[in-house]
Design a protein around this motif. Structure first.
Motif, mmCIF file in Angstrom:
data_model
loop_
_atom_site.group_PDB
_atom_site.id
_atom_site.type_symbol
_atom_site.label_atom_id
_atom_site.label_comp_id
_atom_site.label_asym_id
_atom_site.label_seq_id
_atom_site.Cartn_x
_atom_site.Cartn_y
_atom_site.Cartn_z
ATOM 1 N N VAL A 44 43.217 50.001 -19.007
ATOM 2 C CA VAL A 44 42.847 48.862 -19.565
ATOM 3 C C VAL A 44 43.963 48.883 -20.626
ATOM 4 O O VAL A 44 43.738 49.465 -21.688
ATOM 5 C CB VAL A 44 41.471 48.554 -19.898
ATOM 6 C CG1 VAL A 44 41.303 47.460 -20.774
ATOM 7 C CG2 VAL A 44 40.446 48.806 -18.854
ATOM 8 N N PHE A 45 44.687 47.781 -20.615
ATOM 9 C CA PHE A 45 45.769 47.427 -21.673
ATOM 10 C C PHE A 45 45.563 46.229 -22.211
ATOM 11 O O PHE A 45 45.368 45.092 -21.416
ATOM 12 C CB PHE A 45 47.131 47.555 -20.902
ATOM 13 C CG PHE A 45 48.192 47.195 -21.843
ATOM 14 C CD1 PHE A 45 48.640 48.264 -22.686
ATOM 15 C CD2 PHE A 45 49.013 46.130 -21.721
ATOM 16 C CE1 PHE A 45 49.837 48.065 -23.565
ATOM 17 C CE2 PHE A 45 49.991 45.975 -22.462
ATOM 18 C CZ PHE A 45 50.437 46.889 -23.506
ATOM 19 N N LEU A 46 45.518 46.127 -23.655
ATOM 20 C CA LEU A 46 45.306 44.806 -24.255
ATOM 21 C C LEU A 46 46.407 44.488 -25.111
ATOM 22 O O LEU A 46 46.979 45.368 -25.949
ATOM 23 C CB LEU A 46 44.036 44.866 -25.215
ATOM 24 C CG LEU A 46 42.613 45.320 -24.342
ATOM 25 C CD1 LEU A 46 41.650 45.657 -25.418
ATOM 26 C CD2 LEU A 46 42.199 44.485 -23.547
ATOM 27 N N SER A 47 46.949 43.469 -24.846
ATOM 28 C CA SER A 47 48.206 42.942 -25.612
ATOM 29 C C SER A 47 48.553 41.495 -25.762
ATOM 30 O O SER A 47 48.049 40.700 -24.722
ATOM 31 C CB SER A 47 49.338 43.256 -24.647
ATOM 32 O OG SER A 47 50.541 42.845 -25.299
ATOM 33 N N PRO A 48 48.848 41.118 -26.978
ATOM 34 C CA PRO A 48 49.079 39.410 -26.897
ATOM 35 C C PRO A 48 50.332 39.117 -26.199
ATOM 36 O O PRO A 48 50.457 37.945 -25.534
ATOM 37 C CB PRO A 48 49.213 39.229 -28.723
ATOM 38 C CG PRO A 48 49.764 40.776 -28.915
ATOM 39 C CD PRO A 48 49.062 41.719 -28.043
ATOM 40 N N ILE A 49 51.181 39.952 -25.907
ATOM 41 C CA ILE A 49 52.293 39.708 -25.117
ATOM 42 C C ILE A 49 51.952 39.260 -23.645
ATOM 43 O O ILE A 49 52.102 38.374 -22.901
ATOM 44 C CB ILE A 49 53.194 40.777 -24.982
ATOM 45 C CG1 ILE A 49 53.727 41.028 -26.239
ATOM 46 C CG2 ILE A 49 54.612 40.320 -23.904
ATOM 47 C CD1 ILE A 49 54.301 40.057 -27.130
ATOM 48 N N ALA A 50 50.793 40.359 -23.069
ATOM 49 C CA ALA A 50 50.547 39.996 -21.942
ATOM 50 C C ALA A 50 49.634 38.501 -21.697
ATOM 51 O O ALA A 50 49.693 37.920 -20.689
ATOM 52 C CB ALA A 50 49.360 41.248 -21.516
ATOM 53 N N GLU A 51 48.863 38.516 -22.739
ATOM 54 C CA GLU A 51 48.361 36.745 -22.953
ATOM 55 C C GLU A 51 49.055 35.744 -22.729
ATOM 56 O O GLU A 51 49.124 34.854 -21.661
ATOM 57 C CB GLU A 51 47.443 36.779 -23.935
ATOM 58 C CG GLU A 51 46.690 35.660 -24.063
ATOM 59 C CD GLU A 51 45.840 35.545 -25.393
ATOM 60 O OE1 GLU A 51 44.757 34.717 -25.255
ATOM 61 O OE2 GLU A 51 45.909 36.142 -26.302
ATOM 62 N N LYS A 52 50.539 36.157 -23.255
ATOM 63 C CA LYS A 52 51.295 34.840 -23.055
ATOM 64 C C LYS A 52 52.036 34.689 -21.759
ATOM 65 O O LYS A 52 52.273 33.783 -21.182
ATOM 66 C CB LYS A 52 52.842 35.013 -24.162
ATOM 67 C CG LYS A 52 52.288 34.574 -25.483
ATOM 68 C CD LYS A 52 53.621 35.300 -26.531
ATOM 69 C CE LYS A 52 52.942 35.172 -28.059
ATOM 70 N NZ LYS A 52 54.167 35.442 -28.663
ATOM 71 N N LEU A 53 52.257 36.108 -21.324
ATOM 72 C CA LEU A 53 52.971 36.147 -19.883
ATOM 73 C C LEU A 53 52.091 36.165 -18.721
ATOM 74 O O LEU A 53 52.478 35.440 -17.688
ATOM 75 C CB LEU A 53 53.839 37.330 -19.955
ATOM 76 C CG LEU A 53 54.948 37.686 -20.704
ATOM 77 C CD1 LEU A 53 55.457 38.862 -20.655
ATOM 78 C CD2 LEU A 53 55.988 36.641 -20.662
ATOM 79 N N MET A 54 50.939 36.341 -18.726
ATOM 80 C CA MET A 54 50.000 36.323 -17.543
ATOM 81 C C MET A 54 48.835 35.527 -17.788
ATOM 82 O O MET A 54 47.783 35.416 -16.794
ATOM 83 C CB MET A 54 49.545 37.950 -17.253
ATOM 84 C CG MET A 54 50.707 38.935 -17.027
ATOM 85 S SD MET A 54 50.152 40.473 -16.561
ATOM 86 C CE MET A 54 49.635 40.083 -15.120
ATOM 87 N N GLY A 55 48.603 34.904 -18.919
ATOM 88 C CA GLY A 55 47.436 34.169 -19.276
ATOM 89 C C GLY A 55 46.287 34.865 -19.410
ATOM 90 O O GLY A 55 45.064 34.307 -19.735
ATOM 91 N N ASN A 56 46.327 36.192 -19.658
ATOM 92 C CA ASN A 56 45.226 37.128 -20.136
ATOM 93 C C ASN A 56 45.638 38.269 -20.939
ATOM 94 O O ASN A 56 46.514 38.910 -20.050
ATOM 95 C CB ASN A 56 44.391 37.563 -18.802
ATOM 96 C CG ASN A 56 43.188 38.151 -18.903
ATOM 97 O OD1 ASN A 56 42.820 38.678 -20.126
ATOM 98 N ND2 ASN A 56 42.180 38.196 -18.169
ATOM 99 N N GLY A 57 45.158 38.277 -22.064
ATOM 100 C CA GLY A 57 45.508 39.708 -22.778
ATOM 101 C C GLY A 57 45.044 40.970 -22.325
ATOM 102 O O GLY A 57 45.507 41.899 -22.832
ATOM 103 N N LYS A 58 44.447 40.841 -21.083
ATOM 104 C CA LYS A 58 43.500 42.342 -20.707
ATOM 105 C C LYS A 58 44.184 42.551 -19.513
ATOM 106 O O LYS A 58 43.999 41.599 -18.353
ATOM 107 C CB LYS A 58 41.901 42.054 -20.557
ATOM 108 C CG LYS A 58 41.521 43.426 -20.153
ATOM 109 C CD LYS A 58 39.822 43.158 -20.315
ATOM 110 C CE LYS A 58 39.138 44.238 -19.963
ATOM 111 N NZ LYS A 58 37.764 44.095 -19.909
ATOM 112 N N VAL A 59 44.915 43.520 -19.076
ATOM 113 C CA VAL A 59 45.587 43.927 -17.895
ATOM 114 C C VAL A 59 44.705 45.226 -17.625
ATOM 115 O O VAL A 59 44.725 46.387 -18.294
ATOM 116 C CB VAL A 59 47.014 44.299 -17.875
ATOM 117 C CG1 VAL A 59 47.618 44.595 -16.715
ATOM 118 C CG2 VAL A 59 47.864 43.142 -18.729
#
Length: 119
Positions: free
Chosen positions: A34-49
């Motif tokens: 489980v990876f949490l990132s504000p960049i993931a939120e920007k690119l994927m619409g969800n900060g939790k991968v």
């Protein structure tokens, strides 16, 4: 965690990222990551991968769009069954990634935190 040399792990983790070799990067992570990132939120619409396959897709796109990506290791901070790697990225931002390990020494949970850009 006693069996993991945290300094060596951090150095290898940084070197993997600097190599841009996705398989080498992914090898540090467990299948249930489980990876949490504000960049993931920007690119994927969800900060939790969640999950290694989804993380691989996210980082495939990220590496393709950041061809100048480079990390400079600043500090390794030790915790209980975790460590925080403090580094400077190619944008000169200070980044802290806290990595929690499973019993096999693979990262099971990761939190990426970025220095706010001045503006």
């Amino acid at each position: 965690m006693a069996s993991i040399d945290m300094d060596a792990f951090a150095a290898d983790w940084i070197a993997a990222w600097n190599s841009h070799d996705l398989n080498r990067i992914i090898a540090h992570y467990g299948s249930d990551i489980v990876f949490l990132s504000p960049i993931a939120e920007k690119l994927m619409g969800n900060g939790k991968v969640a999950g290694l396959d989804r993380l691989r897709r996210y980082w495939t796109a990220g590496l393709a769009s950041q061809t100048d990506l480079k990390f400079e290791l600043l500090h390794v901070l030790r915790g209980h069954e975790c460590l925080t790697i403090l580094y400077r990225n190619h944008k000169q931002q200070i980044v802290a990634e806290t990595l929690e390990f499973d019993g096999d020494g693979k990262i099971q949970r990761a939190f990426a935190c970025y220095q706010l850009e001045q503006g």
